[in-house]
Design an enzyme around this catalytic site. Structure first.
Site, PDB file in Angstrom:
ATOM      1  N   PHE A 111       0.825  -1.210   0.000  1.00 31.36           N
ATOM      2  CA  PHE A 111       0.000   0.000   0.000  1.00 31.36           C
ATOM      3  C   PHE A 111       0.857   1.257   0.000  1.00 31.36           C
ATOM      4  O   PHE A 111       0.424   2.313  -0.424  1.00 31.36           O
ATOM      5  CB  PHE A 111      -0.940   0.016   1.215  1.00 31.36           C
ATOM      6  CG  PHE A 111      -1.918  -1.117   1.226  1.00 31.36           C
ATOM      7  CD1 PHE A 111      -2.371  -1.670   0.028  1.00 31.36           C
ATOM      8  CD2 PHE A 111      -2.394  -1.633   2.424  1.00 31.36           C
ATOM      9  CE1 PHE A 111      -3.274  -2.728   0.033  1.00 31.36           C
ATOM     10  CE2 PHE A 111      -3.299  -2.680   2.435  1.00 31.36           C
ATOM     11  CZ  PHE A 111      -3.729  -3.228   1.238  1.00 31.36           C
ATOM     12  N   LYS A 177     -16.131  -0.515   6.188  1.00 33.02           N
ATOM     13  CA  LYS A 177     -16.189  -0.153   7.594  1.00 33.02           C
ATOM     14  C   LYS A 177     -15.159  -0.964   8.386  1.00 33.02           C
ATOM     15  O   LYS A 177     -14.716  -1.986   7.871  1.00 33.02           O
ATOM     16  CB  LYS A 177     -17.587  -0.394   8.155  1.00 33.02           C
ATOM     17  CG  LYS A 177     -17.989  -1.881   8.146  1.00 33.02           C
ATOM     18  CD  LYS A 177     -19.296  -2.096   8.810  1.00 33.02           C
ATOM     19  CE  LYS A 177     -19.181  -2.715  10.169  1.00 33.02           C
ATOM     20  NZ  LYS A 177     -18.611  -4.044  10.262  1.00 33.02           N
ATOM     21  N   HIS A 207     -23.063  -2.871   4.374  1.00 34.93           N
ATOM     22  CA  HIS A 207     -23.769  -3.840   3.528  1.00 34.93           C
ATOM     23  C   HIS A 207     -25.221  -4.063   3.970  1.00 34.93           C
ATOM     24  O   HIS A 207     -26.030  -4.549   3.192  1.00 34.93           O
ATOM     25  CB  HIS A 207     -22.983  -5.155   3.402  1.00 34.93           C
ATOM     26  CG  HIS A 207     -23.075  -6.050   4.585  1.00 34.93           C
ATOM     27  ND1 HIS A 207     -22.319  -5.881   5.707  1.00 34.93           N
ATOM     28  CD2 HIS A 207     -23.846  -7.139   4.818  1.00 34.93           C
ATOM     29  CE1 HIS A 207     -22.622  -6.826   6.582  1.00 34.93           C
ATOM     30  NE2 HIS A 207     -23.555  -7.608   6.068  1.00 34.93           N
ATOM     31  N   LYS A 211     -29.206  -4.780   1.724  1.00 31.20           N
ATOM     32  CA  LYS A 211     -30.083  -5.943   1.872  1.00 31.20           C
ATOM     33  C   LYS A 211     -31.483  -5.581   1.358  1.00 31.20           C
ATOM     34  O   LYS A 211     -32.005  -4.506   1.676  1.00 31.20           O
ATOM     35  CB  LYS A 211     -30.168  -6.383   3.340  1.00 31.20           C
ATOM     36  CG  LYS A 211     -28.881  -7.036   3.844  1.00 31.20           C
ATOM     37  CD  LYS A 211     -29.046  -7.488   5.279  1.00 31.20           C
ATOM     38  CE  LYS A 211     -27.723  -7.906   5.903  1.00 31.20           C
ATOM     39  NZ  LYS A 211     -27.261  -9.226   5.526  1.00 31.20           N
ATOM     40  N   HIS A 269     -24.413  -0.995  11.188  1.00 32.07           N
ATOM     41  CA  HIS A 269     -25.630  -1.684  10.740  1.00 32.07           C
ATOM     42  C   HIS A 269     -26.872  -1.340  11.559  1.00 32.07           C
ATOM     43  O   HIS A 269     -27.929  -1.029  11.018  1.00 32.07           O
ATOM     44  CB  HIS A 269     -25.426  -3.197  10.773  1.00 32.07           C
ATOM     45  CG  HIS A 269     -24.178  -3.659  10.065  1.00 32.07           C
ATOM     46  ND1 HIS A 269     -23.693  -3.035   8.939  1.00 32.07           N
ATOM     47  CD2 HIS A 269     -23.328  -4.685  10.313  1.00 32.07           C
ATOM     48  CE1 HIS A 269     -22.597  -3.665   8.534  1.00 32.07           C
ATOM     49  NE2 HIS A 269     -22.355  -4.656   9.349  1.00 32.07           N
ATOM     50  N   LYS A 359     -23.087 -12.279  19.087  1.00 36.50           N
ATOM     51  CA  LYS A 359     -22.570 -13.445  18.368  1.00 36.50           C
ATOM     52  C   LYS A 359     -22.818 -14.702  19.201  1.00 36.50           C
ATOM     53  O   LYS A 359     -22.988 -14.630  20.412  1.00 36.50           O
ATOM     54  CB  LYS A 359     -21.071 -13.282  18.134  1.00 36.50           C
ATOM     55  CG  LYS A 359     -20.748 -12.201  17.116  1.00 36.50           C
ATOM     56  CD  LYS A 359     -19.472 -12.479  16.378  1.00 36.50           C
ATOM     57  CE  LYS A 359     -19.168 -11.420  15.346  1.00 36.50           C
ATOM     58  NZ  LYS A 359     -19.900 -11.603  14.090  1.00 36.50           N
TER      59      LYS A 359
HETATM   60  C1  BG6 Z   1     -20.084  -7.485   9.452  1.00 33.02           C
HETATM   61  C2  BG6 Z   1     -19.440  -7.705  10.782  1.00 33.02           C
HETATM   62  O1  BG6 Z   1     -20.085  -6.120   9.130  1.00 33.02           O
HETATM   63  O2  BG6 Z   1     -21.428  -7.952   9.493  1.00 33.02           O
HETATM   64  C3  BG6 Z   1     -19.474  -9.164  11.155  1.00 33.02           C
HETATM   65  O3  BG6 Z   1     -18.086  -7.258  10.729  1.00 33.02           O
HETATM   66  C4  BG6 Z   1     -20.884  -9.699  11.094  1.00 33.02           C
HETATM   67  O4  BG6 Z   1     -18.936  -9.391  12.446  1.00 33.02           O
HETATM   68  C5  BG6 Z   1     -21.533  -9.340   9.762  1.00 33.02           C
HETATM   69  O5  BG6 Z   1     -20.842 -11.107  11.245  1.00 33.02           O
HETATM   70  C6  BG6 Z   1     -23.003  -9.696   9.769  1.00 33.02           C
HETATM   71  O6  BG6 Z   1     -23.500  -9.550   8.487  1.00 33.02           O
HETATM   72  P1  BG6 Z   1     -24.751 -10.407   7.996  1.00 33.02           P
HETATM   73  O7  BG6 Z   1     -25.010  -9.897   6.622  1.00 33.02           O
HETATM   74  O8  BG6 Z   1     -24.333 -11.845   8.043  1.00 33.02           O
HETATM   75  O9  BG6 Z   1     -25.842 -10.118   8.959  1.00 33.02           O
END
Ligand code: BG6
Length: 511
Positions: A111, A177, A207, A211, A269, A359
């Protein structure tokens, strides 16, 4: 002036989409951190699926850039097995893959080393000519955020960035992120990014926004007339947002132990989902109109700091976390958090928002549940009998088993007046033939088309950190406090249940 997002056109005819998503424009995608997991698990399978659907323009090519010593041939072979393992659609179509593989090249470089960027520039020149990508460049930083300033400066020095995001040729940068570790570092990161790029060129990915079910939150709220009149403090008792994962840290111990669940999930999220759920009506579906409203929500979050965390937050950690590879043996990093927050505005004053994420819980379940107030007066018997009736609950199931259900009270058939709860259920898999796409498919395509609606803006990220940072600081200062431990496969720490009972409410079951 059009208020529609870039590259959309109104299709008013019956059966046609309201907003027609166009194909991508020609472009060259350069992935930094190309040897990493994100590239293999998400980016390349997403691009493969977009090619299968022919929504990516044929004038398209990819360059992977990373430190790993390998030739393009070996890189393509790794990606082929990644597509076979992770693609949403199976089996992999050999013709599509072959045509994709022809467009993939690899450049080795670090980098920081300008030499690597020179090699990159030469390869870009060749591919731009060979694949007619029109000079449009999309840089994906699939790297730790700390690497971003250096990469951006080197790209600028190598003359690989243009000033524009929309005029052709354009250059845009997608960033992963977490953007910083707290408010100060996020502001600093944004400042550095702002020295090199115009805000319109920056695509900060979250992300969850890609969805399908998260996008549907706004359509459900604003495409129907029945919800909006009820969507406020007068009718809603509280809202629960749960993001339960059944997996643990999955080999990401080092990253996770420094990050913890608040930075990993809440700052991004969960707050995004909350914003969509409670924001005011935007004046249009254009990117900045929606983002303005999301930002207002974040700005209205009542701060939780200092002693406030005792009352409003439960931190948890699954038993066995400290035995994970690269995790500190005395780690206090939370893998679970439940928190109560308020939005200080006219619509939501006094309504608690209960967020919970963790988790290694009992099941994978992400949902929003809007719990309505009980009936004001009981007609079916004594008042205390009515109090035992369930409230109406509208649940938006984000994943899995995507859908929406509404719990209502109904009379059970028979001569006596017996009432109970029934559910009206809409399930995506029953209602639609379309498969639900992976969020990265949508987000990559949007970045190629120049639609930033589903990406976080600079002020949005900073306001999210402004809320989360005092919570993190209070927790990090309280070194004598330990997270509440919970068993793997459970619903989380019992402290989180007690926390809810204190407010006379209870969590939805994780199933
Ligand atoms: C990620 C986190 O942004 O989102 C992860 O870094 C997490 O720790 C994941 O498992 C969850 O994404 P999804 O789409 O499986 O709910």
């Amino acid at each position: 002036m059009s208020v529609l997002p870039v590259d959309y056109a109104i299709r008013p005819e019956a059966g046609e989409p309201f907003l027609q998503a166009d194909r991508s424009t020609p472009c060259l995608l350069v992935i930094f951190g190309a040897a990493g997991d994100l590239t293999r698990r998400k980016l390349i399978p997403a691009l493969y699926n977009l090619l299968c659907e022919r929504v990516i323009d044929e004038w398209f090519a990819v360059i992977g850039y990373s430190r790993t010593e390998q030739e393009s041939e070996a890189f393509r072979a790794t990606l082929e097995s990644a597509v076979k393992e992770y693609s949403r659609t199976q089996p992999v179509d050999p013709l599509v893959w072959q045509s994709f593989a022809k467009r993939i090249e690899y450049v080795r470089g670090s980098f920081e080393d300008p030499e690597g960027y020179n090699a990159l520039r030469q390869r870009i020149d060749v591919l731009e000519q060979g694949f007619g990508t029109g000079g449009n460049r999309l840089f994906y930083l699939a790297t730790p955020p700390a690497a971003a300033p250096q990469i951006l400066h080197r790209l600028q020095e190598a003359g690989l960035l243009y000033d524009s995001s929309d005029e052709t040729p354009w250059s845009r940068v997608i960033m992963e992120k977490p953007y910083g570790r707290d408010l100060t570092s996020a502001q600093e990161l944004n400042r550095i990014v702002g020295e090199v790029l115009d805000e319109s060129q920056v695509y900060r990915i979250d992300h969850y926004l890609g969805k399908e079910t998260v996008q549907n939150i706004l359509v459900t709220r604003f495409g129907n007339t029945i919800f909006e009149p009820l969507w406020n403090r007068k009718y809603i008792d509280h809202i629960q947002i749960t993001a339960a994962e059944s997996i643990g840290v999955e080999g990401r111990g080092r990253f996770y132990d420094q990050t913890g669940v608040v930075r990993d999930m809440v700052q991004s999220h969960l707050l995004q989902v909350l914003s969509l759920c409670v924001m005011e009506t935007p004046i249009s579906f254009a990117a900045d109109d929606i983002r303005d409203k999301r930002v207002e929500v974040l700005r209205s979050l009542r701060p939780i700091s200092g002693d406030g965390i005792e009352k409003s937050v439960v931190f948890g950690q699954y038993r066995g976390y400290r035995d994970e590879e690269n995790v500190d043996k005395d780690s206090r990093s939370p893998t679970y958090v439940a928190l109560k927050c308020f939005i200080d505005n006219w619509r939501w004053q006094g309504v608690p928002f209960m967020l919970r994420v963790g988790k290694h819980l009992k099941a994978r379940m992400t949902e929003i549940s809007v719990v309505f107030r009980p009936v004001p007066h009981c007609l079916f018997g004594r008042d205390d009998v009515c109090q035992t009736l369930d409230s109406n609950v509208l649940t938006i199931r984000i994943q899995p088993d995507e859908g929406i259900d509404l719990k209502i009270i109904s009379k059970q058939p028979g001569d006596s007046l017996q009432v109970g709860t029934v559910e009206m259920d809409f399930s995506y898999s029953d209602a639609y033939n379309h498969p639900i796409k992976d969020a990265y498919e949508r987000l990559l395509l949007d970045a190629m088309r120049g639609d930033a609606t589903l990406f976080a803006r600079r002020d949005e990220v900073e306001h999210a950190w402004r809320f989360v940072t005092p919570i993190l600081q209070a927790w990090e200062r309280a070194t004598d406090r330990y997270p509440a431990f919970y068993a793997e496969g459970s619903a989380g720490p019992v402290e989180a249940d007690k926390f809810m009972h204190r407010y006379d409410r209870k969590w939805r079951e994780i199933v």
